[in-house]
Design an enzyme around this catalytic site. Structure first.
Site, short mmCIF file in Angstrom:
data_model
loop_
_atom_site.label_atom_id
_atom_site.label_comp_id
_atom_site.label_asym_id
_atom_site.label_seq_id
_atom_site.Cartn_x
_atom_site.Cartn_y
_atom_site.Cartn_z
N GLY A 69 0.84 -1.20 0.00
CA GLY A 69 0.00 0.00 0.00
C GLY A 69 0.87 1.25 0.00
N THR A 70 1.98 1.16 0.71
CA THR A 70 2.92 2.29 0.78
C THR A 70 3.44 2.63 -0.61
OG1 THR A 70 3.56 1.62 3.00
CG2 THR A 70 5.11 3.04 1.81
N ASN A 149 -6.89 4.80 9.43
CA ASN A 149 -6.42 3.57 10.05
C ASN A 149 -6.53 3.57 11.57
OD1 ASN A 149 -4.36 5.50 8.99
ND2 ASN A 149 -3.05 4.46 10.48
N GLN A 177 -7.65 1.01 4.24
CA GLN A 177 -8.43 0.57 5.41
C GLN A 177 -9.92 0.43 5.11
OE1 GLN A 177 -7.39 -0.69 8.14
NE2 GLN A 177 -5.25 -0.06 8.20
N SER A 197 -4.42 -2.64 -0.24
CA SER A 197 -3.31 -3.54 0.06
C SER A 197 -3.81 -4.93 0.44
CB SER A 197 -2.52 -2.93 1.23
OG SER A 197 -1.43 -3.72 1.57
N HIS A 199 -2.70 -7.36 2.47
CA HIS A 199 -2.69 -7.95 3.82
C HIS A 199 -3.72 -7.35 4.77
CE1 HIS A 199 -0.20 -5.01 6.27
NE2 HIS A 199 -0.03 -4.52 5.06
N THR A 235 9.72 -7.75 -12.02
CA THR A 235 9.04 -9.03 -12.25
C THR A 235 7.90 -9.19 -11.25
OG1 THR A 235 11.06 -9.99 -13.11
CG2 THR A 235 9.40 -11.54 -12.33
N CYS A 323 2.33 5.75 19.74
CA CYS A 323 3.40 6.24 20.60
C CYS A 323 4.29 5.07 20.97
CB CYS A 323 2.77 6.86 21.84
SG CYS A 323 3.90 7.02 23.20
N1 PLP Z 1 -2.42 3.43 4.15
C1 PLP Z 1 -3.12 3.12 5.24
C2 PLP Z 1 -4.35 3.89 5.59
C3 PLP Z 1 -2.70 2.06 6.06
O1 PLP Z 1 -3.38 1.76 7.16
C4 PLP Z 1 -1.52 1.34 5.70
C5 PLP Z 1 -1.00 0.28 6.56
O2 PLP Z 1 -1.22 0.27 7.75
C6 PLP Z 1 -0.86 1.71 4.52
C7 PLP Z 1 -1.33 2.76 3.77
C8 PLP Z 1 0.38 1.00 4.07
O3 PLP Z 1 0.05 -0.26 3.53
P1 PLP Z 1 1.18 -1.39 3.46
O4 PLP Z 1 1.31 -1.96 4.84
O5 PLP Z 1 0.65 -2.40 2.48
O6 PLP Z 1 2.43 -0.75 3.00
#
Ligand code: PLP
Length: 384
Positions: A69-70, A149, A177, A197, A199, A235, A323
């Site tokens: 997701g990042t 999140n 999310q 994402s 997972h 790939t 935190c």
């Molecule tokens: N964006 C949100 C709102 C998330 O909660 C997360 C992961 O916690 C991400 C992006 C990042 O996803 P990934 O863990 O697949 O990099």
């Protein structure tokens, strides 16, 4: 063990694992290879693309597979910023985004882009008039998350999309999310770009999708071969792509019924917490939220201490405040919602999932009652 941290990650669905195994064992070809091994892998990737397009209601050529997701968020922000650099350098986002968007925005600032961070109200919602007022002639991208999140609060993305499309500005939403938790399909949110994402929806880790609506201006960030319509070289992770497709099918099929079940459990949790523990506050309670998420502040104690104490009881939750020793700052999300540092520091996030049952909720509440009472006693003795 009671796992209430599904916003951090979810277990792999057995059907997703079963779909993946052949591609980890015997069908290990490279989708770019011209021979039968390659063709078999290529077909698996393209079938998965079609299946995901069906699940999220878009066209297969609008799906770009990324490693997380990042990465999908990075591709959306950096890719649009780069493609539209000659048209403008202003980006609008919010103060409550995930760090994948916030830190990417900060990096873009250091590269010469201007970024506006919109505030949210006490319920955690972005105001449409503030968004409208922030748009300037050189605004090239708006990026606003769908569900938060930490709190689960959902932003009105369809209304935001109506506004940005009227103004001709590209819209990205981070739906990591919300995908599979809400019946809305990512392709129908009205955004030009949507990330989600694997997972977080009972698929494998290390795989994600960036939905890119046809004709959206975007440049690649990772360059190399012509993979993913030239937008993301490398790939393909065939097994993970196949697993994500299976997990997404299941998640979207069951989102309505599972959402209702989780909402009832979450409401039970919050009702019991509020009625049996004094000086608590449910953050974002008045807003629309994804059904599995509850963020609670317990006055006078530290969320981190609650998390550790619950872990000893076999219950996994997380701090709402993120935190930790690496990040001693209270949650930027809760602070943006107007909580003071102490309230933000005293929050925990409980995120329910498919294995969560009523007895897990009841056990968690009784453990919370004991934990909060004990920690408050210790903290009042310390403060004497
Ligand atoms: N964006 C949100 C709102 C998330 O909660 C997360 C992961 O916690 C991400 C992006 C990042 O996803 P990934 O863990 O697949 O990099």
């Amino acid at each position: 063990m009671i796992y209430l941290d599904h916003n951090a990650t979810t277990p792999l669905h057995p059907r997703a694992l079963a779909a993946m195994l052949p591609y980890l064992r015997e069908r290990w070809g490279n989708p770019s290879s011209p021979h039968r091994f390659g063709n078999e892998a290529k077909a698996a990737v393209e079938n998965a693309r079609e299946s995901i397009a069906g699940s999220i209601h878009c066209k297969p050529n609008e799906i770009v597979f990324c490693s997380s997701g990042t990465e999908a968020d990075n591709l959306a922000l950096r890719g649009v910023a780069r493609a539209l650099r000659s048209r403008g350098n202003h980006i609008v986002t919010t103060a409550i985004e995930h760090h994948a968007v916030l830190n990417t925005s900060k990096t873009l600032e250091s590269e010469g882009y201007r970024v506006t961070y919109l505030p949210v109200n006490r319920d955690g919602i972005v105001q449409l008039d503030a968004l409208e007022a922030s748009l300037e002639s050189d605004t090239i991208l708006v990026t606003i998350m769908h569900a938060n999140n930490e709190t689960g609060v959902v932003q009105p993305i369809e209304e935001i999309a109506a506004l940005t499309s009227r103004q001709g500005v590209v819209l990205h939403t981070d739906a990591v999310q919300s995908a599979g938790k809400l019946p809305q399909r990512p392709g129908e949110l009205g955004a030009d770009l949507v990330s989600f994402s694997g997972h977080k929806l009972y698929g494998p880790k290390g795989i994600a999708v960036l939905y890119v609506r046809e004709d959206t201006p975007i440049s690649p960030v990772i360059t190399g071969g012509e993979h993913e319509h030239g937008l993301r070289a490398g790939t393909e992770n065939v097994a993970a792509i196949v697993g994500l497709a299976e997990a997404a099918t299941i998640a979207f099929e069951m989102s309505e019924t599972e959402g209702q079940r989780l909402r009832a459990l979450r409401d039970r949790l919050e009702r019991q917490v509020v009625s049996s523990i004094e000086r608590v506050k449910i953050n974002g309670a008045r807003a629309e939220r994804v059904p599995n998420t509850s963020n609670v502040s317990f006055y006078g104690i530290d969320g981190e201490s609650i998390v550790l104490a619950l872990d000893v009881c076999g219950i996994c939750v997380s701090t709402g405040s993120a935190c930790s020793t690496e990040n001693p700052e209270p949650s930027h999300v809760l602070i943006a919602m107007g909580l003071d540092a102490q309230e933000a520091q005293g929050s925990i996030r409980m995120s329910l999932g498919r294995e969560t049952r009523e007895q897990d909720i009841d056990f968690t509440v009784s453990a919370l009652v004991d934990t909060v009472e004990r920690l408050r006693r210790i903290s009042s003795v310390r403060n004497e």
